[in-house]
Every structure is written in structure tokens, then in C-alpha cells.
Design a protein around this motif. Structure first.
Motif, short mmCIF file in Angstrom:
data_model
loop_
_atom_site.label_atom_id
_atom_site.label_comp_id
_atom_site.label_asym_id
_atom_site.label_seq_id
_atom_site.Cartn_x
_atom_site.Cartn_y
_atom_site.Cartn_z
N LEU A 31 0.88 -1.19 0.08
CA LEU A 31 0.13 0.09 0.11
C LEU A 31 0.93 1.14 0.13
O LEU A 31 1.79 1.36 0.74
CB LEU A 31 -1.02 0.03 1.32
N ALA A 70 -6.83 5.02 5.19
CA ALA A 70 -6.87 4.12 3.99
C ALA A 70 -7.64 2.87 4.08
O ALA A 70 -8.41 2.40 3.35
CB ALA A 70 -5.50 3.81 3.46
N ARG A 73 -11.06 3.67 3.56
CA ARG A 73 -11.21 4.77 2.49
C ARG A 73 -11.56 5.93 2.77
O ARG A 73 -12.10 6.53 2.15
CB ARG A 73 -11.92 3.95 1.37
N HIS A 82 -4.03 9.99 -3.20
CA HIS A 82 -3.82 8.67 -4.26
C HIS A 82 -3.57 7.50 -3.62
O HIS A 82 -2.41 7.49 -3.18
CB HIS A 82 -3.22 9.05 -5.50
N VAL A 83 -4.27 6.44 -3.63
CA VAL A 83 -3.67 5.20 -2.95
C VAL A 83 -3.45 3.98 -4.18
O VAL A 83 -4.16 3.77 -5.03
CB VAL A 83 -4.82 4.69 -2.14
N ASP A 84 -2.48 3.30 -3.94
CA ASP A 84 -2.01 2.18 -4.81
C ASP A 84 -1.79 1.13 -4.07
O ASP A 84 -1.35 1.24 -2.64
CB ASP A 84 -0.67 2.48 -5.71
N ARG A 86 -3.27 -2.80 -2.63
CA ARG A 86 -4.55 -3.47 -2.29
C ARG A 86 -4.85 -3.41 -0.79
O ARG A 86 -3.94 -3.58 0.00
CB ARG A 86 -4.51 -4.95 -2.74
N ASP A 93 -11.14 -7.23 -2.41
CA ASP A 93 -10.21 -5.77 -2.52
C ASP A 93 -11.19 -4.66 -2.20
O ASP A 93 -11.70 -4.29 -3.18
CB ASP A 93 -9.36 -5.72 -3.71
N LEU A 95 -10.42 -1.48 -2.33
CA LEU A 95 -10.14 -0.49 -3.15
C LEU A 95 -10.63 -0.49 -4.48
O LEU A 95 -10.39 0.31 -5.46
CB LEU A 95 -8.62 -0.16 -3.44
N ASP A 97 -13.11 -0.47 -7.62
CA ASP A 97 -14.17 0.71 -8.23
C ASP A 97 -15.58 0.59 -7.83
O ASP A 97 -16.18 1.67 -7.65
CB ASP A 97 -13.90 1.27 -9.49
#
Length: 272
Positions: A31, A70, A73, A82-84, A86, A93, A95, A97
Motif C-alpha cells: 500500500l 486508508a 477509504r 492517491h492510493v496504490d 490492495r 479488495d 479499493l 472501483d
């Protein structure tokens, strides 16, 4: 000089970690959280074990609270974040959409550093979530409110003043009211971001007792600058430094036999 403080100097009243870790409820995988171009959380992978308390410790600005936000969320409320990576919860997951954020934040509740009761009565603060999210009928609300206030160790203090404004309570009572409000929607994970930082020792002790009781029903993550509190209430501890996870393990190990010198330096007060 070797560093091996006695376990009794911290008092591990919440420590009950078995030899084999329990099931993982939530796991962050590689993350990374950015504010524009600044990295606040850098490639962190860490589990939250089911029905255990995990403490996140580290100096101010190391990414603890950003990581916690995070997990449900809350970062979506900050347009520059901005989060990258999982975040897996029960194999999904969160995260992705297509995740609906309202049910997610009921599943993963959060209590912040400063208590913020709604501008309504004690009763309505707790009843608000069940009314909106689960449409609990009035005939059942009384039982829900009492149960959540009991679990937050507040019922005995407010049972005769449920119609009073939540903002009329003391700071420690307000924070326990916020915990009760979070519990009312039935979270499976509870995130606590420095919940006792502005409270007196007596109020802190009541919240710590509530945390110890709540983990039978919830998986709990707590951010704290109070190392004694982390030692008292947590089963696992994660030490973060400059946005990265330095070390994670059973709390007793982190405090008495850390593997990384930076962890040892922090928990014995050499920096922070």
C-alpha cells in the motif's frame, strides 16, 4: 549496550497473542498513499488479525493515521490523496472501483482523535446509524442504544440523561459516545486514531477497558503515541518510520526484543 527492558515496565494487560497467529481479517498489500507527489505511506504490507488489537506506533508524521484512514477509504474525502496497492477484507479488495463506500464504512468503523458527537441527544447519537443504515424500528432501538453504550463503558454514567445533548458530556464521555455510535452500525473492524490523546488518565483507562472487551466482537487497530498504552491494550504492534513499516509482530516481542535497532531506539525513547 544491549537493550532489554523488563516486560513489567510496560504491563502487558492486553497481551494474549497465541503461538500461531489467528485468521487475518484485513491485509494491506504494498500500500502506497500519496498527497500529490509526496509519499505519506510507502509500500506497506501489514495484517490485522481477527479479534485482536493491533497498535500502530511511530513519530508524528510517519504515516500511521494516513494508513488507518486508508483502511476504510476515508482518503476518498481528500481529493489530493492517491492510493496504490490492495486492501483485502475477507478476500475482497476494498479499493476496487465498485465498492460502495457507505456499507464499507459501516463494516469498518472509525473513531478520531477529537471526539465529535452529533448536535443531538446522547440517545440519537447512537440511534442515528441504525435508523439510517439498517432501518431498525423504534421498538428495537432502545435495546441497541443500551447495548452499544454498555459496550463503550458509558451506560451507567448516562442512562438517566439519554435526552441530554451529547456535547454536554465531558471529553472522555464524548469519546466513548463516539465509540458507541460507531458500534451501533455493527462494524467488524474498528479503527481508533489516537482516541485518548486529549483525555485524562481516568477516561483513558475506561476506553482501554472498553477496547479490551470489544475485541471479542471486533478486529481493532489503534494509532497511539502512548507507548505504555500500546503495550497495555494491543496484541500486535507495528512500528512505522518515515512512511514505511519497519517492524511488525507480537507486542511483547516489539517492546522487549525488537529485531530492528530503529524500533529499539523508538520504544526506549532515544528518538521520536
Amino acid at each position: 549496550m544491549s537493550w532489554h527492558p523488563p516486560a513489567s515496565s510496560y504491563g502487558f494487560i492486553g497481551y494474549n497473542t497465541p503461538e500461531a497467529p489467528p485468521a487475518v481479517k484485513l491485509s494491506a498489500l504494498h500500500l502506497t498513499v500519496r498527497y500529490d507527489d509526496r509519499i505519506a505511506v510507502d509500500d506497506v504490507s501489514v495484517p490485522l488479525y481477527a479479534n485482536r488489537v493491533t497498535a500502530f506506533i511511530g513519530a508524528s508524521g510517519c504515516g500511521k493515521s494516513t494508513l488507518l484512514r486508508a483502511f476504510n477509504r476515508m482518503n476518498a474525502l481528500y481529493p489530493r490523496q492517491h492510493v496504490d496497492g490492495r486492501i483485502m477484507v475477507d478476500g475482497r479488495d476494498i479499493l476496487a472501483d465498485d465498492v460502495d463506500l457507505d456499507p464499507l464504512r459501516a463494516l469498518i468503523g472509525m473513531v478520531f482523535q477529537q471526539p465529535a458527537p452529533f448536535a443531538m441527544s446522547i440517545y440519537d447519537n447512537v440511534a442515528y446509524g441504525p435508523r439510517i443504515s439498517r432501518r431498525v424500528p423504534r421498538s428495537e432501538l432502545d435495546a441497541v442504544v443500551e447495548a452499544c453504550l454498555r459496550r463503550a463503558a458509558l451506560w451507567d454514567e448516562v442512562k438517566d440523561m439519554l435526552g441530554t445533548s451529547g456535547s454536554a458530556l465531558s471529553g472522555g464521555q464524548q469519546q466513548r459516545l463516539c465509540i458507541a455510535r460507531a458500534l451501533a452500525v455493527g462494524p467488524e473492524i474498528l479503527l481508533l486514531d489516537e482516541p485518548c490523546s486529549a483525555l485524562d488518565p481516568g477516561s483513558t483507562a475506561k476506553i482501554e477497558d472498553a477496547i479490551d472487551n470489544l475485541k471479542s466482537d471486533c478486529t481493532i487497530a489503534i494509532v497511539t503515541h502512548n507507548l505504555q498504552q500500546a503495550a497495555r491494550v494491543s496484541d500486535y504492534t507495528a512500528f512505522m518510520y518515515l512512511g514505511r513499516l519497519v517492524e511488525f509482530g507480537p507486542t511483547r516481542t516489539i517492546f522487549t526484543a525488537p529485531a530492528d535497532q530503529r524500533t529499539a531506539n523508538y520504544v526506549c525513547g532515544r528518538f521520536g
